[in-house]
Design a protein around this motif. Structure first.
Motif, PDB file in Angstrom:
ATOM      1  N   GLU A  52       0.811  -1.219   0.000  1.00  0.00           N
ATOM      2  CA  GLU A  52       0.000   0.000   0.000  1.00  0.00           C
ATOM      3  C   GLU A  52       0.842   1.267   0.000  1.00  0.00           C
ATOM      4  O   GLU A  52       0.539   2.229  -0.726  1.00  0.00           O
ATOM      5  N   ASP A  53       1.902   1.317   0.816  1.00  0.00           N
ATOM      6  CA  ASP A  53       2.683   2.548   0.882  1.00  0.00           C
ATOM      7  C   ASP A  53       3.356   2.876  -0.446  1.00  0.00           C
ATOM      8  O   ASP A  53       3.540   4.050  -0.798  1.00  0.00           O
ATOM      9  N   ALA A 100       1.353   7.435  -6.312  1.00  0.00           N
ATOM     10  CA  ALA A 100       0.314   8.433  -6.602  1.00  0.00           C
ATOM     11  C   ALA A 100       0.846   9.841  -6.408  1.00  0.00           C
ATOM     12  O   ALA A 100       0.560  10.745  -7.204  1.00  0.00           O
ATOM     13  N   SER A 101       1.645  10.044  -5.349  1.00  0.00           N
ATOM     14  CA  SER A 101       2.182  11.386  -5.104  1.00  0.00           C
ATOM     15  C   SER A 101       3.144  11.807  -6.212  1.00  0.00           C
ATOM     16  O   SER A 101       3.212  12.989  -6.575  1.00  0.00           O
ATOM     17  N   VAL A 102       3.885  10.845  -6.766  1.00  0.00           N
ATOM     18  CA  VAL A 102       4.757  11.162  -7.900  1.00  0.00           C
ATOM     19  C   VAL A 102       3.924  11.575  -9.104  1.00  0.00           C
ATOM     20  O   VAL A 102       4.206  12.576  -9.766  1.00  0.00           O
ATOM     21  N   PHE A 103       2.873  10.805  -9.402  1.00  0.00           N
ATOM     22  CA  PHE A 103       2.018  11.148 -10.535  1.00  0.00           C
ATOM     23  C   PHE A 103       1.402  12.537 -10.351  1.00  0.00           C
ATOM     24  O   PHE A 103       1.300  13.314 -11.303  1.00  0.00           O
ATOM     25  N   LEU A 104       0.993  12.850  -9.126  1.00  0.00           N
ATOM     26  CA  LEU A 104       0.424  14.176  -8.869  1.00  0.00           C
ATOM     27  C   LEU A 104       1.454  15.265  -9.135  1.00  0.00           C
ATOM     28  O   LEU A 104       1.134  16.319  -9.694  1.00  0.00           O
ATOM     29  N   SER A 105       2.701  15.025  -8.744  1.00  0.00           N
ATOM     30  CA  SER A 105       3.743  16.033  -8.973  1.00  0.00           C
ATOM     31  C   SER A 105       4.013  16.222 -10.461  1.00  0.00           C
ATOM     32  O   SER A 105       4.456  17.287 -10.892  1.00  0.00           O
ATOM     33  N   ALA A 128      -2.589   9.074 -11.024  1.00  0.00           N
ATOM     34  CA  ALA A 128      -2.626   9.157  -9.563  1.00  0.00           C
ATOM     35  C   ALA A 128      -3.902   8.519  -9.030  1.00  0.00           C
ATOM     36  O   ALA A 128      -3.881   7.768  -8.045  1.00  0.00           O
ATOM     37  N   LEU A 129      -5.014   8.805  -9.688  1.00  0.00           N
ATOM     38  CA  LEU A 129      -6.288   8.239  -9.267  1.00  0.00           C
ATOM     39  C   LEU A 129      -6.273   6.718  -9.369  1.00  0.00           C
ATOM     40  O   LEU A 129      -6.747   6.014  -8.465  1.00  0.00           O
ATOM     41  N   ARG A 130      -5.687   6.201 -10.447  1.00  0.00           N
ATOM     42  CA  ARG A 130      -5.602   4.744 -10.594  1.00  0.00           C
ATOM     43  C   ARG A 130      -4.780   4.120  -9.467  1.00  0.00           C
ATOM     44  O   ARG A 130      -5.104   3.034  -8.979  1.00  0.00           O
ATOM     45  N   SER A 131      -3.732   4.814  -9.054  1.00  0.00           N
ATOM     46  CA  SER A 131      -2.916   4.293  -7.948  1.00  0.00           C
ATOM     47  C   SER A 131      -3.729   4.244  -6.661  1.00  0.00           C
ATOM     48  O   SER A 131      -3.686   3.245  -5.929  1.00  0.00           O
ATOM     49  N   TYR A 132      -4.476   5.302  -6.373  1.00  0.00           N
ATOM     50  CA  TYR A 132      -5.304   5.306  -5.163  1.00  0.00           C
ATOM     51  C   TYR A 132      -6.381   4.218  -5.230  1.00  0.00           C
ATOM     52  O   TYR A 132      -6.653   3.533  -4.238  1.00  0.00           O
ATOM     53  N   LEU A 133      -6.989   4.053  -6.398  1.00  0.00           N
ATOM     54  CA  LEU A 133      -8.024   3.029  -6.544  1.00  0.00           C
ATOM     55  C   LEU A 133      -7.437   1.622  -6.414  1.00  0.00           C
ATOM     56  O   LEU A 133      -8.110   0.710  -5.923  1.00  0.00           O
ATOM     57  N   SER A 134      -6.186   1.456  -6.841  1.00  0.00           N
ATOM     58  CA  SER A 134      -5.535   0.158  -6.673  1.00  0.00           C
ATOM     59  C   SER A 134      -5.385  -0.185  -5.197  1.00  0.00           C
ATOM     60  O   SER A 134      -5.487  -1.354  -4.803  1.00  0.00           O
ATOM     61  N   VAL A 135      -5.139   0.835  -4.383  1.00  0.00           N
ATOM     62  CA  VAL A 135      -5.086   0.611  -2.932  1.00  0.00           C
ATOM     63  C   VAL A 135      -6.453   0.177  -2.422  1.00  0.00           C
ATOM     64  O   VAL A 135      -6.580  -0.797  -1.661  1.00  0.00           O
ATOM     65  N   LEU A 136      -7.510   0.893  -2.843  1.00  0.00           N
ATOM     66  CA  LEU A 136      -8.848   0.608  -2.332  1.00  0.00           C
ATOM     67  C   LEU A 136      -9.360  -0.749  -2.788  1.00  0.00           C
ATOM     68  O   LEU A 136     -10.192  -1.358  -2.113  1.00  0.00           O
TER      69      LEU A 136
END
Length: 235
Positions: A68-69, A75-80, A87-95
């Motif tokens: 997860e980390d 996601a934070s890299v994609f946001l930067s 970034a959204l796909r990374s967060y959804l992969s966590v969920l």
């Protein structure tokens, strides 16, 4: 140990063992931390530091897709880089693996808020609070969003919960006072807010659903499987 030396140590660890998940993860963290000071550009300047960190996280996740980390940091890299869909796909992969991830819900909330989707962002922040048991940063995100939206009663309620959860935090008392000052236009403003809430209920807006199931890249909150394009899913 300096950042540059730590980066070199991690690189050597990965060279010795390409399957060293921990070394890859910490390499990504160090590369993010160092910003443009280390390997700022490679391949004739076409790859920046964030891309290098991104590659470290990609390899780490290939070894352990459930980490997860690493998804959160990716996601934070994609946001930067301004790559919001990634970034959204990374967060959804966590969920997908942990529906109670406070960090993922909060991250999605920030994306939604920045996209002007206030109601959906509120839903995400509320989920993050429930999942995280009262993280100060999430309280602050939700409080600020309510306050900027001039929903002072809701902001006061969040500040009250913040104060109950973090009784020794001076920010709690400050946050609790601001909506009261603004709300002295007050009972009338609160009545108007309650009226808006009732209007939303009559229109059938649902704050309990999850995210869009029609389009993985969509940042809307689903309602009867209604995607952001306004087209309902077949079947």
């Amino acid at each position: 140990m300096g950042t540059n030396k730590a980066i070199e140590e991690c690189k050597r660890a990965v060279e010795r063992d390409p399957g060293n998940e921990e070394a890859l993860f910490y390499l990504g963290l160090l590369l993010q931390k160092s910003g443009s000071s280390v390997e700022a550009k490679v391949s004739a300047g076409c790859l920046c530091m964030s891309d290098t960190a991104q590659e470290a996280y990609r390899k780490c996740l290939a070894l352990n897709p459930g980490r997860e980390d690493a998804w959160i940091q990716q996601a934070s890299v994609f946001l930067s880089l301004g790559d919001i869909p990634a970034a959204l796909r990374s967060y959804l992969s966590v969920l997908e693996r942990n529906a109670s991830s406070s960090l993922a819900h909060a991250g999605i909330g920030r994306i939604l808020e920045q996209g002007g989707k206030t109601e959906a962002a509120i839903v995400s922040y509320q989920k993050a609070l429930r999942a995280g048991g009262g993280d100060k940063s999430v309280f602050t995100l939700l409080y600020n969003l309510y306050f900027r939206s001039r929903r002072f009663e809701a902001a006061r309620d969040v500040a009250q919960k913040f104060q109950e959860t973090c009784a020794d935090d001076e920010d709690a008392s400050t946050k609790l006072g601001k909506p009261e000052l603004e709300g002295e236009k007050g009972e009338r403003g609160r009545k108007e807010e309650r009226g808006r809430d009732r209007d939303r209920e009559r229109r059938g807006e649902d704050d309990t659903n999850g995210y869009c199931e029609v389009d993985r890249d969509c940042t809307c909150v689903k309602s009867d499987r209604l995607c952001s394009a306004g087209a309902r899913a077949d079947g």
